[in-house]
Write an enzyme that holds these catalytic residues in place. Structure first.
Site, PDB file in Angstrom:
ATOM      1  N   SER A   1      -9.006   3.761   1.947  1.00 40.40           N
ATOM      2  CA  SER A   1      -7.922   4.285   1.138  1.00 40.40           C
ATOM      3  C   SER A   1      -6.988   3.204   0.561  1.00 40.40           C
ATOM      4  O   SER A   1      -6.099   3.523  -0.232  1.00 40.40           O
ATOM      5  CB  SER A   1      -7.095   5.269   1.963  1.00 40.40           C
ATOM      6  OG  SER A   1      -6.541   4.628   3.097  1.00 40.40           O
TER       7      SER A   1
ATOM      8  N   SER B   1     -10.304   1.596   6.026  1.00 39.63           N
ATOM      9  CA  SER B   1      -9.537   1.655   4.777  1.00 39.63           C
ATOM     10  C   SER B   1      -9.147   0.306   4.209  1.00 39.63           C
ATOM     11  O   SER B   1      -8.751   0.225   3.046  1.00 39.63           O
ATOM     12  CB  SER B   1      -8.267   2.479   4.989  1.00 39.63           C
ATOM     13  OG  SER B   1      -8.569   3.837   5.004  1.00 39.63           O
TER      14      SER B   1
ATOM     15  N   LYS C   1       0.824  -1.208   0.000  1.00 40.59           N
ATOM     16  CA  LYS C   1       0.000   0.000   0.000  1.00 40.59           C
ATOM     17  C   LYS C   1       0.859   1.258   0.000  1.00 40.59           C
ATOM     18  O   LYS C   1       1.614   1.512   0.931  1.00 40.59           O
ATOM     19  CB  LYS C   1      -0.931   0.023   1.210  1.00 40.59           C
ATOM     20  CG  LYS C   1      -1.822   1.272   1.245  1.00 40.59           C
ATOM     21  CD  LYS C   1      -2.726   1.327   2.451  1.00 40.59           C
ATOM     22  CE  LYS C   1      -3.558   2.606   2.439  1.00 40.59           C
ATOM     23  NZ  LYS C   1      -4.462   2.689   3.595  1.00 40.59           N
TER      24      LYS C   1
END
Length: 448
Positions: free
Chosen positions: A137, A161, A82
């Site tokens: 996210s 997220s 990520k």
């Protein structure tokens, strides 16, 4: 609902076993992942950066370590990381033999909501519908796993997220127990988040891969609960006492929970007596993330919810909810709703939670069922998620609008794993059931 699209990977454990045995090379496995990314990512936009040279060099190193007899539990497994700064958090996975192939997309600037991603080629699209967001996210991580570009990808979860994009992309997403510091101390948690709201996590198609992640990442310095004997006792809450979920995600989630009970995966307590009514965590979460805020009210909300959840987990092993109150929204944004409505309470309380696929809505996009356990209860969550996946026949994967087309000579076929002589072919069930569909404007920074 499970999925097994044209780019489905075998479980990470099978890949690693084949690399350790010399039936596959890490170089070939990583090359396969890079080819998938090259073929699909211009339309999917799941990666902000692709580290081709570094990945091939890392794969050669893994092959050398395996040839020298080192027993790497995840030898040669390609992963997405990520964001551009996620390599440090992935260190234990790399030490276990994983090979990072790139940085997955996270939200760019310009919006107060974080349920989207910006890849190297543009905004990240949902593999199921290109006009919908994958969530965020950890947007690119979820999209890359759902589209079969990598077997698993790391995430972080400060308000949902990991769980929100897992739900909207039809994969499994685990948020681990928060190790939050008292806010007045101002010290950072291992995630680097000084509020203690963010926790590491992982997105995977196979629950076994999330289990492999947890076996590597589980901390040794704080208590981890032994798994609860199956079937665990579960309580279903439609709204946690404050949320307002849309009818379809709620119906799908409730139906998914019912299927788990019918299959004997959980023992669902009847909905009698006073329902769970947590205090709405939104003001407390926002205060903790806003410099200069008076945190006394936030701590009062946290204390109230901590007591209510502690009481719940004295009589039940799991709390089940829709993962989101809404379905995946379009790229124009979520409107005036918080997609985090059902997830961020557990960043505030620190409880581990997992989203598993619950089904597909009328819009053609997946939704999720969230399961929450007591602090340190990751092994119980993963055991139940694996049992749920085993009970669910694999369904079709995402449509091929953003993926290689079956029959196209340019398409990348599923990776074959050479069989072990005398071994049976292990079952590869799809993810478990679940529902939910509500998403509104996410808070200013869902997670770091």
């Amino acid at each position: 609902m499970g999925s097994a699209g044209p780019l489905a990977w075998p479980p990470a454990g099978e890949i690693a076993a084949a690399v350790r045995a010399g039936r596959l090379s890490a170089v070939d496995v990583v090359g396969d992942a890079l080819a998938r990314i090259a073929r699909a990512d211009r339309s999917l936009c799941a990666f902000a950066e692709v580290w081709e040279e570094r990945a091939r060099a890392g794969a050669r190193e893994v092959d050398a370590r395996a040839a020298a007899g080192e027993r790497l539990p995840l030898a040669g497994v390609p992963i997405g990381v990520k964001g551009r700064h996620g390599l440090r958090a992935a260190g234990p996975l790399i030490a276990a033999g994983c090979v990072p192939v790139g940085a997955t997309a996270v939200p760019g600037p310009g919006t107060p909501w974080q349920t989207w991603g910006l890849g190297a080629h543009g905004r990240t699209v949902n593999p199921w519908r290109a006009d919908r967001t994958p969530g965020g996210s950890s947007a690119g991580s979820a999209a890359a796993v759902a589209a079969g570009l990598v077997p698993l990808a790391t995430g972080s979860d400060g308000a949902g997220s990991v769980r929100i994009p897992a739900a909207w992309c039809g994969v499994t997403g685990l948020k681990t127990t928060n190790r939050r510091p008292p806010p007045r101390q101002g010290t950072a948690s291992p995630s680097g988040d000084r509020t203690g709201l963010a926790a590491p996590g992982v997105l995977a198609h196979h629950v076994a891969d999330a289990e492999a992640y947890w076996q590597i990442l589980a901390p040794t310095s704080w208590p981890v609960r032994s798994p609860t004997p199956l079937p665990p006792v579960a309580v279903f809450s439609a709204d946690l006492g404050f949320a307002d979920p849309d009818p379809e995600p709620l119906a799908l989630a409730r139906a998914a929970a019912g299927r788990l009970a019918e299959a004997g995966v959980v023992r669902l307590l009847p909905s009698c007596g006073a329902p769970l009514r947590l205090a709405d965590p939104a003001p407390a979460w926002l205060a903790l993330r806003t410099p200069g805020s008076d945190l006394r009210a936030a701590e009062r909300v946290r204390d109230v919810n901590d007591r209510l959840l502690a009481d719940l987990f004295t009589r039940a092993d799991l709390l089940l909810t829709p993962t989101t109150p809404n379905a995946a929204h379009g790229h124009e944004g979520p409107g005036d709703r918080y997609s985090t409505a059902l997830t961020w309470a557990f960043n505030l309380s620190g409880h581990p939670a997992i989203s598993i696929p619950a089904g597909v809505g009328a819009d053609g996009c997946p939704v999720g069922l969230q399961m929450v356990a007591a602090h340190g209860g990751e092994t119980t969550l993963l055991a139940v998620a694996r049992a749920a996946q085993a009970q669910t026949p694999p369904g079709p994967g995402p449509p091929t609008s953003t993926l290689p087309i079956p029959g196209d000579p340019m398409s990348v076929p599923p990776m074959p794993i050479p069989p072990i002589a005398g071994a049976r072919d292990p079952a590869r069930p799809g993810p478990g059931p679940g529902p939910a569909r509500t998403h509104g404007p996410a808070p200013p920074t869902d997670s770091p």
